[in-house]
Write an enzyme that holds these catalytic residues in place. Structure first.
Site, PDB file in Angstrom:
ATOM      1  CG  ASP A   1      -1.909   0.955   1.389  1.00 57.50           C
ATOM      2  OD1 ASP A   1      -2.175   1.625   0.398  1.00 57.50           O
ATOM      3  OD2 ASP A   1      -2.458   1.140   2.492  1.00 57.50           O
ATOM      4  CB  THR A   2       2.066   3.644   2.582  1.00 56.80           C
ATOM      5  OG1 THR A   2       2.525   2.711   3.560  1.00 56.80           O
ATOM      6  CG2 THR A   2       0.663   4.102   2.918  1.00 56.80           C
TER       7      THR A   2
HETATM    8  P1  IMP Z   1       1.832  -0.478   3.769  1.00 62.52           P
HETATM    9  O1  IMP Z   1       2.865  -0.498   4.842  1.00 62.52           O
HETATM   10  O2  IMP Z   1       1.030   0.795   3.781  1.00 62.52           O
HETATM   11  O3  IMP Z   1       2.373  -0.785   2.410  1.00 62.52           O
HETATM   12  O4  IMP Z   1       0.745  -1.537   4.162  1.00 62.52           O
HETATM   13  C1  IMP Z   1       0.941  -2.850   4.004  1.00 62.52           C
HETATM   14  C2  IMP Z   1       0.036  -3.653   4.904  1.00 62.52           C
HETATM   15  O5  IMP Z   1      -1.168  -2.974   5.242  1.00 62.52           O
HETATM   16  C3  IMP Z   1      -0.385  -4.882   4.170  1.00 62.52           C
HETATM   17  O6  IMP Z   1       0.551  -5.921   4.315  1.00 62.52           O
HETATM   18  C4  IMP Z   1      -1.711  -5.182   4.806  1.00 62.52           C
HETATM   19  O7  IMP Z   1      -1.529  -5.900   5.987  1.00 62.52           O
HETATM   20  C5  IMP Z   1      -2.274  -3.830   5.148  1.00 62.52           C
HETATM   21  N1  IMP Z   1      -3.191  -3.334   4.091  1.00 62.52           N
HETATM   22  C6  IMP Z   1      -2.991  -2.302   3.267  1.00 62.52           C
HETATM   23  N2  IMP Z   1      -4.031  -2.133   2.418  1.00 62.52           N
HETATM   24  C7  IMP Z   1      -4.907  -3.116   2.709  1.00 62.52           C
HETATM   25  C8  IMP Z   1      -6.190  -3.484   2.165  1.00 62.52           C
HETATM   26  O8  IMP Z   1      -6.745  -2.881   1.223  1.00 62.52           O
HETATM   27  N3  IMP Z   1      -6.799  -4.548   2.746  1.00 62.52           N
HETATM   28  C9  IMP Z   1      -6.236  -5.256   3.783  1.00 62.52           C
HETATM   29  N4  IMP Z   1      -5.049  -4.935   4.301  1.00 62.52           N
HETATM   30  C10 IMP Z   1      -4.379  -3.880   3.786  1.00 62.52           C
END
Ligand code: IMP
Ligand code: MG
Length: 497
Positions: A416-417
């Site tokens: 995501d981020t």
């Molecule tokens: P990041 O650190 O923002 O890249 O987020 C990664 C983590 O956030 C993923 O491994 C998921 O556990 C959670 N996450 C982000 N977006 C979603 C979503 O749309 N559905 C479920 N979990 C999410």
């Protein structure tokens, strides 16, 4: 050591000290700007770091309103509420030269006529002010000011530092703007795509009927829509019998499903109708052997959908799912393709798959089963914790095995981020793997804040919160066999974590 000390050693120490606090401030501000924090947090933290580095009592960051008539304070540090709400700052009255692009230093603000509110400054015990313009694309869009209690002659170093901070603030503002633009553009494309997807390819009356011949047809169509299976209603009539070159019997199946290349005739349980329809279908198969057609009643079609990985949900929680993004079959097809590429790319290597619990369980399980190489697996757990100004990732379960000298493939459910992956990759890289790559099932690229390299990507998805196939919302929905988007109204403001 006093600041006024004349000895060479003394001066060096002062410069050293100043350089240290400047570089500390740059480090903190750059980190905040490059984080996922909301803009006001980023700017408040920049104001704080700036004031501290310059040993000032306070700092404020202001933006010109679109009419360029007054300045709005958008972030501040060390100033009282009373001072911040002293009144609107008129662009023409409050240090107007700054808005022409000049840096202005005022030694005693209570006596200087360029200040708009000298009494308020006196009450706040402010003596000197240094103000720098915030430039963007050749225009001044606002300013950053620092305030000191003791009267002070600002040095060239102070001025250079503040001008650089003003530039960084401009970058932070532009980054937010760009992100907003990208987000809006993306949302527009998604809506447009949706609209296109709803546009029938043939005259609409025959494809999206306002009413169906039978209520079961409407129900079936709704189900197909839910599972995102493309359908056409009564798209073709098949002549079945002729007399003197004239068609004497026709048959028009209810639906055609292009994805499955299948015609469907729905039927109820009324036996007389079933017999008649069966006769027609037999005839159709004789005349058109290349056509796939099935006669289905309700339990038949539910079974058919289950066979393709749609449905079969029993008591599984599905309420809250707005629409399905990827069916079970689509996911399986994609995961197999990824596993095939990985099996090719890692021949002769020492492959270890590493996953972060728990979202990755389904993907990891399918991916490893389709990877036709010797491999090992290991898992990590992390948790997120956040204070007002910072949010951070912490490892709560580290790897059980050493990865030194191994070819690590990090398997992720969704990026995501990029914050999580960035953190975990840094952690893994410090353990000397032979190589380190990333395979993610879903890539929510529009939300990316940290650029992380992705080597294998299943699907790119829009900015929607998705669940199913291991992904959860507050622990639920993980056991859905498909990936669906959650109804945005159900998602609380605190976001994903
Ligand atoms: P990041 O650190 O923002 O890249 O987020 C990664 C983590 O956030 C993923 O491994 C998921 O556990 C959670 N996450 C982000 N977006 C979603 C979503 O749309 N559905 C479920 N979990 C999410
Ligand atoms: Mg995860």
């Amino acid at each position: 050591m006093r600041v006024g000390d004349n000895s060479i050693l003394g001066r060096e120490a002062v410069v050293d000290n100043r350089e240290h606090s400047y570089s500390q401030a740059f480090k903190q501000i750059a980190k905040a700007v490059n984080s996922l924090l909301p803009l006001n947090n980023v700017l408040n933290s920049a104001a704080k770091s700036t004031a501290k580095a310059l040993k000032a009592a306070g700092c404020s960051i202001m933006l010109l309103n679109p009419q360029r008539e007054h300045l709005d304070i958008i972030a501040a540090y060390g100033l009282s509420d009373i001072y911040l709400r002293k009144g609107a700052l008129k662009a023409s009255k409050s240090l107007p030269e700054v808005l022409d692009g000049k840096m202005i230093a005022i030694f005693d603000v209570t006596q200087d006529k360029r200040a708009q509110y000298p009494e308020a400054a006196e009450m706040e015990r402010i003596s000197s002010v240094l103000a720098a313009p915030i430039p963007q694309k050749g225009e001044v869009i606002g300013e950053i000011r620092i305030y000191t209690r003791e009267p002070r002659q600002f040095s060239q170093a102070d001025k250079n530092f503040l001008a650089t901070i003003a530039d960084i603030v401009a970058i932070a503002l532009e980054k937010t703007e760009l992100y907003q633009v990208l987000k809006t553009e993306h949302e527009e494309t998604v809506t447009q795509r949706r609209r296109l997807a709803e546009t029938p390819k043939l005259p609409s009356s025959s494809l999206r009927p306002s009413s169906f011949g039978h209520s079961s047809e409407g129900e079936f169509a709704k189900l197909l829509d839910f599972y995102r299976i493309e359908w056409l209603y009564e798209p073709r009539s098949f002549p079945l019998a002729w007399q003197d070159n004239k068609v004497t019997e026709m048959f028009t199946p209810d639906f055609y499903l292009p994805e499955l290349d299948l015609y469907i005739e729905l039927t109820t349980l009324k036996q007389s109708l079933i017999t008649e329809k069966n006769r027609k279908l037999r005839r159709l198969r004789e005349v058109y052997p290349e056509i796939n057609i099935k006669l289905l009643n309700k339990s038949d079609y539910l079974r058919l959908l289950a066979k393709y990985g749609y449905g079969h949900l029993g008591g599984t929680k599905v309420e809250g799912i707005d629409h399905i993004l990827f069916s079970h079959t689509q996911i399986q097809r994609r995961v197999k393709a990824l596993a095939k590429r990985i099996s090719r790319d890692y021949v002769g290597r020492k492959l270890i798959l590493i996953g972060i619990l728990r979202g990755v369980i389904c993907f990891m399980s399918d991916l490893m089963q389709h990877t036709t190489l010797p491999l090992t697996v290991d898992f990590m757990s992390i948790s997120y914790y956040g204070t007002d100004n910072e949010s951070a990732v912490k490892i709560t379960k580290d790897l059980d095995t050493s990865i030194a000298g191994l070819d690590v493939l990090m398997v992720e459910d969704i990026v995501d981020t990029g914050m999580t992956l960035n953190y975990v990759l840094n952690h893994l890289a410090s353990h000397n793997p032979a190589s380190l790559r990333v395979c993610t099932l879903l890539d929510k690229r529009v939300r990316r804040l940290i650029d992380v390299p992705l080597d294998y990507i299943g699907f790119e998805i829009p900015d929607e919160f998705v669940v199913g196939y291991g992904l959860d919302y507050h622990g639920e929905y993980r056991n859905l066999p498909f990936i669906g988007a959650l109804n945005p109204e159900l998602i609380e403001d605190e976001g994903k974590k």
